[in-house]
Design a protein around this motif. Structure first.
Motif, PDB file in Angstrom:
ATOM      1  N   VAL A  23     -15.904   2.699   5.139  1.00 29.98           N
ATOM      2  CA  VAL A  23     -14.919   1.593   5.605  1.00 29.98           C
ATOM      3  C   VAL A  23     -14.622   0.487   4.815  1.00 29.98           C
ATOM      4  N   ASP A  24     -13.408   0.049   4.510  1.00 35.23           N
ATOM      5  CA  ASP A  24     -12.949  -0.962   3.568  1.00 35.23           C
ATOM      6  C   ASP A  24     -13.217  -2.148   4.162  1.00 35.23           C
ATOM      7  N   LYS A  25     -12.996  -3.292   3.470  1.00 27.34           N
ATOM      8  CA  LYS A  25     -13.103  -4.724   3.968  1.00 27.34           C
ATOM      9  C   LYS A  25     -12.333  -4.869   5.094  1.00 27.34           C
ATOM     10  N   VAL A  76     -11.495   5.088   4.152  1.00 26.80           N
ATOM     11  CA  VAL A  76     -11.237   5.276   2.822  1.00 26.80           C
ATOM     12  C   VAL A  76     -10.456   6.454   2.867  1.00 26.80           C
ATOM     13  N   HIS A  77      -9.511   6.992   2.162  1.00 26.99           N
ATOM     14  CA  HIS A  77      -8.916   8.057   2.283  1.00 26.99           C
ATOM     15  C   HIS A  77      -8.710   8.789   0.769  1.00 26.99           C
ATOM     16  N   ALA A  78      -8.938   9.919   0.546  1.00 27.37           N
ATOM     17  CA  ALA A  78      -8.939  10.550  -0.474  1.00 27.37           C
ATOM     18  C   ALA A  78      -7.365  11.131  -0.953  1.00 27.37           C
ATOM     19  N   LEU A  79      -7.078  10.927  -2.199  1.00 27.21           N
ATOM     20  CA  LEU A  79      -5.981  11.195  -2.670  1.00 27.21           C
ATOM     21  C   LEU A  79      -6.075  12.440  -3.769  1.00 27.21           C
ATOM     22  N   ARG A 109     -17.966   1.192  -6.154  1.00 29.49           N
ATOM     23  CA  ARG A 109     -17.625   0.255  -4.921  1.00 29.49           C
ATOM     24  C   ARG A 109     -18.341   0.442  -3.562  1.00 29.49           C
ATOM     25  N   PHE A 110     -18.562   1.780  -3.508  1.00 30.46           N
ATOM     26  CA  PHE A 110     -19.317   2.036  -2.353  1.00 30.46           C
ATOM     27  C   PHE A 110     -20.589   2.628  -2.508  1.00 30.46           C
ATOM     28  N   SER A 111     -21.054   2.582  -3.765  1.00 32.69           N
ATOM     29  CA  SER A 111     -22.519   3.293  -4.096  1.00 32.69           C
ATOM     30  C   SER A 111     -22.528   4.615  -3.624  1.00 32.69           C
ATOM     31  N   ALA A 140      -8.134  10.291  -6.766  1.00 30.13           N
ATOM     32  CA  ALA A 140      -8.415   8.898  -6.472  1.00 30.13           C
ATOM     33  C   ALA A 140      -8.739   8.773  -5.013  1.00 30.13           C
ATOM     34  N   TYR A 141      -8.818   7.654  -4.858  1.00 24.40           N
ATOM     35  CA  TYR A 141      -9.056   6.964  -3.254  1.00 24.40           C
ATOM     36  C   TYR A 141      -8.192   5.810  -2.826  1.00 24.40           C
ATOM     37  N   THR A 142      -7.810   5.822  -1.827  1.00 29.51           N
ATOM     38  CA  THR A 142      -6.761   4.684  -1.284  1.00 29.51           C
ATOM     39  C   THR A 142      -7.774   3.691  -0.245  1.00 29.51           C
ATOM     40  N   TYR A 143      -7.954   2.460  -0.603  1.00 28.24           N
ATOM     41  CA  TYR A 143      -8.562   1.386   0.172  1.00 28.24           C
ATOM     42  C   TYR A 143      -8.179   0.208  -0.187  1.00 28.24           C
ATOM     43  N   GLU A 144      -8.372  -0.803   0.779  1.00 26.82           N
ATOM     44  CA  GLU A 144      -7.999  -2.136   0.591  1.00 26.82           C
ATOM     45  C   GLU A 144      -6.515  -2.336   0.132  1.00 26.82           C
ATOM     46  N   ALA A 145      -5.761  -1.612   0.713  1.00 26.65           N
ATOM     47  CA  ALA A 145      -4.287  -1.515   0.143  1.00 26.65           C
ATOM     48  C   ALA A 145      -4.135  -1.144  -1.151  1.00 26.65           C
ATOM     49  N   ASP A 146      -4.774  -0.408  -1.890  1.00 28.70           N
ATOM     50  CA  ASP A 146      -4.562   0.023  -3.215  1.00 28.70           C
ATOM     51  C   ASP A 146      -5.277   1.228  -3.597  1.00 28.70           C
TER      52      ASP A 146
END
Ligand SMILES: [Zn+2]
Length: 92
Positions: A34-36, A41-44, A21-23, A5-11
């Motif tokens: 970079v998120d909003k 963006v970080h990888a999980l 989302r990021f095409s 998964a990925y983490t961005y926008e606090a989720d």
């Protein structure tokens, strides 16, 4: 070590939703995104600890689910092995 998964926008978000989302097509394309909120963006990965370890929480929720913040699909499941409290035995 597998990407889950990925983490961005606090989720946390699944791979499919993140790609939309990021095409992006490939997982390595995400590392400059970079998120909003202005954060990278970080990888999980499957070796990362995403679950709750507090005893009071684990006792009530031994099976925890990591769900996507976009599609709400289950990304990963973790089942804690409950450790029962030791019982005190008196000497007779
Ligand atoms: Zn998703």
């Amino acid at each position: 070590m597998n990407l889950i998964a990925y983490t961005y926008e606090a989720d946390t978000h699944c791979i499919g939703c993140t790609q939309k989302r990021f095409s992006i097509t490939y997982s390595l394309d995400i590392f400059n995104q970079v998120d909003k909120e202005g954060n990278f963006v970080h990888a999980l990965y499957d070796i990362d600890e995403w679950y709750e370890l507090e005893d009071w929480y684990v006792q009530e929720n031994p099976i925890q689910y990591l769900a996507c913040g976009t599609c709400h699909g289950i990304i990963d499941t973790y089942e804690h092995e409950l450790i029962m409290p030791a019982t005190w035995q008196r000497n007779k």
